[in-house]
Design a protein around this motif. Structure first.
Motif, PDB file in Angstrom:
ATOM      1  N   VAL A 177     -44.113  48.047  72.636  1.00  0.00           N
ATOM      2  CA  VAL A 177     -44.758  48.325  71.353  1.00  0.00           C
ATOM      3  C   VAL A 177     -44.060  49.490  70.657  1.00  0.00           C
ATOM      4  O   VAL A 177     -43.697  49.408  69.482  1.00  0.00           O
ATOM      5  N   ARG A 178     -43.850  50.567  71.390  1.00  0.00           N
ATOM      6  CA  ARG A 178     -43.196  51.742  70.818  1.00  0.00           C
ATOM      7  C   ARG A 178     -41.774  51.412  70.353  1.00  0.00           C
ATOM      8  O   ARG A 178     -41.369  51.770  69.246  1.00  0.00           O
TER       9      ARG A 178
ATOM     10  N   PRO B  82     -43.583  44.031  63.832  1.00  0.00           N
ATOM     11  CA  PRO B  82     -43.283  43.169  64.984  1.00  0.00           C
ATOM     12  C   PRO B  82     -44.453  42.229  65.282  1.00  0.00           C
ATOM     13  O   PRO B  82     -45.614  42.610  65.122  1.00  0.00           O
ATOM     14  N   GLN B  83     -44.125  41.015  65.698  1.00  0.00           N
ATOM     15  CA  GLN B  83     -45.138  39.992  65.955  1.00  0.00           C
ATOM     16  C   GLN B  83     -45.134  39.552  67.415  1.00  0.00           C
ATOM     17  O   GLN B  83     -44.065  39.354  68.002  1.00  0.00           O
TER      18      GLN B  83
ATOM     19  N   PHE C  26     -43.680  38.602  74.614  1.00  0.00           N
ATOM     20  CA  PHE C  26     -42.690  39.385  73.862  1.00  0.00           C
ATOM     21  C   PHE C  26     -43.333  39.985  72.611  1.00  0.00           C
ATOM     22  O   PHE C  26     -44.375  39.526  72.158  1.00  0.00           O
ATOM     23  N   LEU C  27     -42.657  40.962  72.054  1.00  0.00           N
ATOM     24  CA  LEU C  27     -42.997  41.492  70.742  1.00  0.00           C
ATOM     25  C   LEU C  27     -41.718  41.354  69.919  1.00  0.00           C
ATOM     26  O   LEU C  27     -40.707  42.000  70.213  1.00  0.00           O
ATOM     27  N   ALA C  28     -41.746  40.475  68.922  1.00  0.00           N
ATOM     28  CA  ALA C  28     -40.537  40.086  68.195  1.00  0.00           C
ATOM     29  C   ALA C  28     -40.357  40.865  66.900  1.00  0.00           C
ATOM     30  O   ALA C  28     -41.278  40.967  66.089  1.00  0.00           O
TER      31      ALA C  28
ATOM     32  N   ASP D 180     -36.467  40.164  70.757  1.00  0.00           N
ATOM     33  CA  ASP D 180     -37.712  39.921  71.458  1.00  0.00           C
ATOM     34  C   ASP D 180     -37.888  40.961  72.563  1.00  0.00           C
ATOM     35  O   ASP D 180     -37.259  40.857  73.627  1.00  0.00           O
ATOM     36  N   TYR D 181     -38.707  41.959  72.299  1.00  0.00           N
ATOM     37  CA  TYR D 181     -38.916  43.056  73.240  1.00  0.00           C
ATOM     38  C   TYR D 181     -39.836  42.618  74.372  1.00  0.00           C
ATOM     39  O   TYR D 181     -40.880  42.012  74.136  1.00  0.00           O
ATOM     40  N   VAL D 182     -39.416  42.928  75.592  1.00  0.00           N
ATOM     41  CA  VAL D 182     -40.215  42.646  76.772  1.00  0.00           C
ATOM     42  C   VAL D 182     -40.355  43.948  77.560  1.00  0.00           C
ATOM     43  O   VAL D 182     -39.384  44.700  77.719  1.00  0.00           O
TER      44      VAL D 182
END
Length: 127
Positions: free
Chosen positions: A16-17, A31-32, A37-39, A49-51
């Motif tokens: 998230v950060r 970001p969605q 993931f947070l894209a 795509d953050y994991v």
């Protein structure tokens, strides 16, 4: 047939950060969530795509070709927030930007230790 970059997975200590950090600095949409993931969607439709992972990982390099107005806003946000930045990838020129190939560039790190770069002209100049 065409080939276009679509997405990559970015390891993060705090997804998230890290996702919000990049989206806010580059002026991108919120970001969605996408599965776990947070894209972060880039202007061309590709996503980062953050994991979130508890594992150690090496910092990776992500370079963004940005317009002059996006660069102006980015460097203003970096400076206003006191984010350490450099004109070069080795950090020999802190607090500066570069003017390679007739454009401007800057390097900075995200909260997970990834090395981000923003340039206004591609390496080698426009062809």
């Amino acid at each position: 047939m065409t080939v276009r970059f679509n997405h990559t997975i970015v390891a993060a200590k705090d997804k998230v950060r890290s996702a919000h950090f990049l989206a806010e600095l580059l002026g991108l949409p919120e970001p969605q969530p996408f599965g776990h993931f947070l894209a972060v969607q880039l202007s061309d439709g590709a996503t980062l795509d953050y994991v979130q992972t508890p594992d150690d990982f090496p910092g990776q390099h992500y370079a963004f070709l940005v317009s002059e107005d996006v660069f102006d806003a980015l460097i203003a946000r970096i400076r206003a927030r006191g984010i350490q930045h450099w004109a070069d990838p080795r950090g020999h020129h802190p607090g500066e930007i570069n003017t390679h190939d007739g454009g401007r560039g800057v390097y900075f790190q995200d909260p997970s230790g990834h090395y981000m770069e923003a340039i206004t002209v591609p390496y080698g100049g426009w062809k």
